[in-house]
Design an enzyme around this catalytic site. Sequence first.
Site, PDB file in Angstrom:
ATOM      1  N   ARG A  87      -9.013   0.211   3.726  1.00 52.06           N
ATOM      2  CA  ARG A  87      -8.076   1.139   3.084  1.00 52.06           C
ATOM      3  C   ARG A  87      -6.736   0.455   2.829  1.00 52.06           C
ATOM      4  O   ARG A  87      -5.989   0.858   1.950  1.00 52.06           O
ATOM      5  CB  ARG A  87      -7.843   2.356   3.984  1.00 52.06           C
ATOM      6  CG  ARG A  87      -8.964   3.366   3.974  1.00 52.06           C
ATOM      7  CD  ARG A  87      -8.546   4.610   4.715  1.00 52.06           C
ATOM      8  NE  ARG A  87      -7.204   5.003   4.312  1.00 52.06           N
ATOM      9  CZ  ARG A  87      -6.377   5.732   5.085  1.00 52.06           C
ATOM     10  NH1 ARG A  87      -6.769   6.125   6.266  1.00 52.06           N
ATOM     11  NH2 ARG A  87      -5.176   6.057   4.662  1.00 52.06           N
ATOM     12  N   CYS A 147      -4.518   8.812   9.485  1.00 52.55           N
ATOM     13  CA  CYS A 147      -4.740   8.331  10.862  1.00 52.55           C
ATOM     14  C   CYS A 147      -4.148   9.332  11.864  1.00 52.55           C
ATOM     15  O   CYS A 147      -3.109   9.927  11.640  1.00 52.55           O
ATOM     16  CB  CYS A 147      -4.072   6.968  11.034  1.00 52.55           C
ATOM     17  SG  CYS A 147      -4.554   5.812   9.766  1.00 52.55           S
ATOM     18  N   LYS A 172       0.845  -1.212   0.000  1.00 57.97           N
ATOM     19  CA  LYS A 172       0.000   0.000   0.000  1.00 57.97           C
ATOM     20  C   LYS A 172       0.875   1.255   0.000  1.00 57.97           C
ATOM     21  O   LYS A 172       0.659   2.171  -0.794  1.00 57.97           O
ATOM     22  CB  LYS A 172      -0.890   0.034   1.230  1.00 57.97           C
ATOM     23  CG  LYS A 172      -1.554   1.397   1.469  1.00 57.97           C
ATOM     24  CD  LYS A 172      -2.414   1.442   2.694  1.00 57.97           C
ATOM     25  CE  LYS A 172      -1.693   1.889   3.910  1.00 57.97           C
ATOM     26  NZ  LYS A 172      -1.488   3.333   4.063  1.00 57.97           N
ATOM     27  N   ASN A 173       1.888   1.292   0.864  1.00 56.74           N
ATOM     28  CA  ASN A 173       2.661   2.523   1.012  1.00 56.74           C
ATOM     29  C   ASN A 173       3.657   2.767  -0.106  1.00 56.74           C
ATOM     30  O   ASN A 173       4.219   3.853  -0.207  1.00 56.74           O
ATOM     31  CB  ASN A 173       3.324   2.559   2.391  1.00 56.74           C
ATOM     32  CG  ASN A 173       2.269   2.754   3.476  1.00 56.74           C
ATOM     33  OD1 ASN A 173       1.136   3.145   3.166  1.00 56.74           O
ATOM     34  ND2 ASN A 173       2.611   2.454   4.701  1.00 56.74           N
ATOM     35  N   ARG A 216       0.904  15.231  13.176  1.00 56.92           N
ATOM     36  CA  ARG A 216       1.558  14.657  11.983  1.00 56.92           C
ATOM     37  C   ARG A 216       1.903  15.815  11.062  1.00 56.92           C
ATOM     38  O   ARG A 216       1.318  16.027  10.021  1.00 56.92           O
ATOM     39  CB  ARG A 216       0.659  13.622  11.299  1.00 56.92           C
ATOM     40  CG  ARG A 216       0.506  12.358  12.116  1.00 56.92           C
ATOM     41  CD  ARG A 216      -0.228  11.270  11.377  1.00 56.92           C
ATOM     42  NE  ARG A 216       0.649  10.545  10.451  1.00 56.92           N
ATOM     43  CZ  ARG A 216       0.196   9.543   9.673  1.00 56.92           C
ATOM     44  NH1 ARG A 216      -1.090   9.247   9.690  1.00 56.92           N
ATOM     45  NH2 ARG A 216       1.013   8.897   8.856  1.00 56.92           N
ATOM     46  N   ASP A 225       3.962   0.382  11.980  1.00 51.86           N
ATOM     47  CA  ASP A 225       2.672  -0.059  11.430  1.00 51.86           C
ATOM     48  C   ASP A 225       2.306  -1.478  11.850  1.00 51.86           C
ATOM     49  O   ASP A 225       1.208  -1.942  11.536  1.00 51.86           O
ATOM     50  CB  ASP A 225       2.680   0.028   9.897  1.00 51.86           C
ATOM     51  CG  ASP A 225       2.683   1.463   9.440  1.00 51.86           C
ATOM     52  OD1 ASP A 225       2.978   1.715   8.253  1.00 51.86           O
ATOM     53  OD2 ASP A 225       2.413   2.354  10.271  1.00 51.86           O
TER      54      ASP A 225
HETATM   55  C1  EPZ Z   1       4.227   6.866   6.458  1.00 54.08           C
HETATM   56  O1  EPZ Z   1       3.567   7.950   7.090  1.00 54.08           O
HETATM   57  C2  EPZ Z   1       3.187   5.762   6.329  1.00 54.08           C
HETATM   58  N1  EPZ Z   1       2.094   6.241   5.501  1.00 54.08           N
HETATM   59  C3  EPZ Z   1       2.665   5.359   7.700  1.00 54.08           C
HETATM   60  O2  EPZ Z   1       1.829   4.215   7.504  1.00 54.08           O
HETATM   61  C4  EPZ Z   1       3.852   4.930   8.566  1.00 54.08           C
HETATM   62  O3  EPZ Z   1       3.365   4.698   9.881  1.00 54.08           O
HETATM   63  C5  EPZ Z   1       4.921   6.010   8.600  1.00 54.08           C
HETATM   64  O4  EPZ Z   1       5.311   6.370   7.256  1.00 54.08           O
HETATM   65  C6  EPZ Z   1       6.178   5.550   9.335  1.00 54.08           C
HETATM   66  O5  EPZ Z   1       6.682   4.408   8.714  1.00 54.08           O
HETATM   67  C7  EPZ Z   1       2.254   6.214   4.160  1.00 54.08           C
HETATM   68  O6  EPZ Z   1       3.287   5.809   3.658  1.00 54.08           O
HETATM   69  C8  EPZ Z   1       1.085   6.685   3.356  1.00 54.08           C
HETATM   70  P1  EPZ Z   1       6.686   9.844   8.632  1.00 54.08           P
HETATM   71  P2  EPZ Z   1       4.311   9.393   7.156  1.00 54.08           P
HETATM   72  O7  EPZ Z   1       6.751  11.118   7.887  1.00 54.08           O
HETATM   73  O8  EPZ Z   1       5.104   9.583   5.936  1.00 54.08           O
HETATM   74  C9  EPZ Z   1       7.251  13.090  12.032  1.00 54.08           C
HETATM   75  C10 EPZ Z   1      -0.137   2.948   7.536  1.00 54.08           C
HETATM   76  O9  EPZ Z   1      -0.790   2.408   8.439  1.00 54.08           O
HETATM   77  N2  EPZ Z   1       7.259  14.075  10.954  1.00 54.08           N
HETATM   78  O10 EPZ Z   1       7.735   8.808   8.423  1.00 54.08           O
HETATM   79  O11 EPZ Z   1       3.310  10.412   7.533  1.00 54.08           O
HETATM   80  C11 EPZ Z   1       5.904  12.409  12.209  1.00 54.08           C
HETATM   81  O12 EPZ Z   1       5.055  13.197  13.021  1.00 54.08           O
HETATM   82  C12 EPZ Z   1       0.414   4.337   7.747  1.00 54.08           C
HETATM   83  O13 EPZ Z   1       0.133   2.410   6.432  1.00 54.08           O
HETATM   84  C13 EPZ Z   1       7.551  15.401  11.239  1.00 54.08           C
HETATM   85  O14 EPZ Z   1       7.798  15.758  12.379  1.00 54.08           O
HETATM   86  O15 EPZ Z   1       5.285   9.152   8.395  1.00 54.08           O
HETATM   87  C14 EPZ Z   1       6.287  11.102  12.853  1.00 54.08           C
HETATM   88  O16 EPZ Z   1       6.451  11.298  14.251  1.00 54.08           O
HETATM   89  C15 EPZ Z   1       0.109   4.871   9.139  1.00 54.08           C
HETATM   90  N3  EPZ Z   1       7.580  16.298  10.218  1.00 54.08           N
HETATM   91  C16 EPZ Z   1       7.646  10.781  12.227  1.00 54.08           C
HETATM   92  O17 EPZ Z   1       8.126  12.005  11.682  1.00 54.08           O
HETATM   93  C17 EPZ Z   1       7.321  15.943   8.917  1.00 54.08           C
HETATM   94  O18 EPZ Z   1       7.373  16.823   8.026  1.00 54.08           O
HETATM   95  C18 EPZ Z   1       7.572   9.762  11.109  1.00 54.08           C
HETATM   96  O19 EPZ Z   1       6.587  10.193  10.196  1.00 54.08           O
HETATM   97  C19 EPZ Z   1       7.020  14.588   8.642  1.00 54.08           C
HETATM   98  C20 EPZ Z   1       6.996  13.677   9.672  1.00 54.08           C
END
Ligand code: EPZ
Length: 417
Positions: free
Chosen positions: A398, A117, A22-23, A122, A305
């Site tokens: 989803r 989510c 999915k991702n 986020r 995840d």
């Molecule tokens: C991706 O989300 C995935 N979603 C999430 O999967 C997954 O949990 C996550 O990566 C971590 O592996 C998709 O790929 C669509 P991050 P993403 O940016 O990109 C902080 C699922 O169930 N952060 O790696 O949003 C953030 O708050 C979903 O498939 C900032 O501070 O995750 C978090 O604490 C749920 N500033 C950490 O980084 C930013 O600009 C990691 O978030 C971006 C992120």
Amino acid sequence: MSELCIRGGNRLMGNVVINGAKNAAVAILPATILVDGVSTIENLPNIDDVIILNKAIQSLGATTQFLDEHTLEIDASTLNNTSALDECISKMRASYYLIGALVGRFGRAKVAMPGGCDFGGRPIDQHIKGFEAMGATVKIEKNMIEVTAKQLVGARIYLDVVSVGATINIMLAAVLAQGTTIIENSAKEPHIVDVANFLNKMGANIKGAGTNVIRVRGVEKLHSGRYTTVPDQIEAGTYMIAAAITGGDVYVRNIIPEHMESVSYKMREMGIGIEEGDDYIRVFSNGRLKSTNVKTLPYPGFPTDLQPQMSVLLSVADGESVMIEGVFENRFQYIDQLKETGAIIRVEGNKAIIQGVDVLKPATLKATDLRAGAAMILAGLKSEGGETVIHNIKYIDRGYEQVEKKLSALGAQIYRQ
Ligand code: EPZ
């Protein structure tokens, strides 16, 4: 609203085939916007997020066609609109990839702010940091983000946070930029490598995906091509845990075992049988599970995840386990639901202390997000003496293709009503 009904107690046995990631899919579909031609993407999961993104890409003026339920052909040469404000866009997190792709190809993007989510904050500050470093102007008003740039220029960007989304989004914006972009402290997830492999297949020049330094040398344009997405690491892990929690014996097929290393190691620590083949993992258990401690971290650490699903497994292990959420601010909202099934868990900040019990109770539950919904299914599979009903299963749809069909084929008593 439909719900899933489950009667636990059956050991899962047999084979389950894992779909495309999915991702990876939710990033590769927006990435096709960068291609001035036709992209044919194979092994897409047949899930709601793919359907929503396909509609969004059509609304931008691309023409798309499903060649079968897992293969989508996208002709982005006719794309003429750079605004994606439809309310379904704000329903999903991955819609922000439309920004990187649109501003990368056309120098402008107007997209509804991403939803997704709720795990505490986020933010997308790292995405914005990357776009601005490349010379773009970013404006956020009401519930919309607008990014414009006369010409994106390659830049050296250090990510303050290891972010999957920011790593991919900056990569998308950099592919057609002038000069070279270096992304430092980049995330290394398999789906990031998959997006880079797709873009390189279409003519991009990306090196280092899968490491913490990615170099993108801008090219003139991307050409047509065909690409197959990687198998879904998180779907695979979910079924591995389903096999273990029911004391079953399941072959999880069409996967890349190396992507599952952290999960396999942790499950071995719990006394679960793990046998690795080229493209499958056999998971078998006699049902007795040892407690262990888990901390979620960016790849190759234990995936966040799979945190809810693993917490359910730990809730029926012998003794006390500790689950630490090391990626998101607050990803324990599902614990109150899990306690309805008799799990004994206390949350202290980003730590959940889990006291194992022998068996869980049937309960009426609701999915609070995609992976928590999957975890509630696992709790139902381990319950005895009645029926577990799970509401809000739109979240589950989803990210999991035909979840009840796959589990029924393994011997689970589960149906959708
Ligand atoms: C991706 O989300 C995935 N979603 C999430 O999967 C997954 O949990 C996550 O990566 C971590 O592996 C998709 O790929 C669509 P991050 P993403 O940016 O990109 C902080 C699922 O169930 N952060 O790696 O949003 C953030 O708050 C979903 O498939 C900032 O501070 O995750 C978090 O604490 C749920 N500033 C950490 O980084 C930013 O600009 C990691 O978030 C971006 C992120």
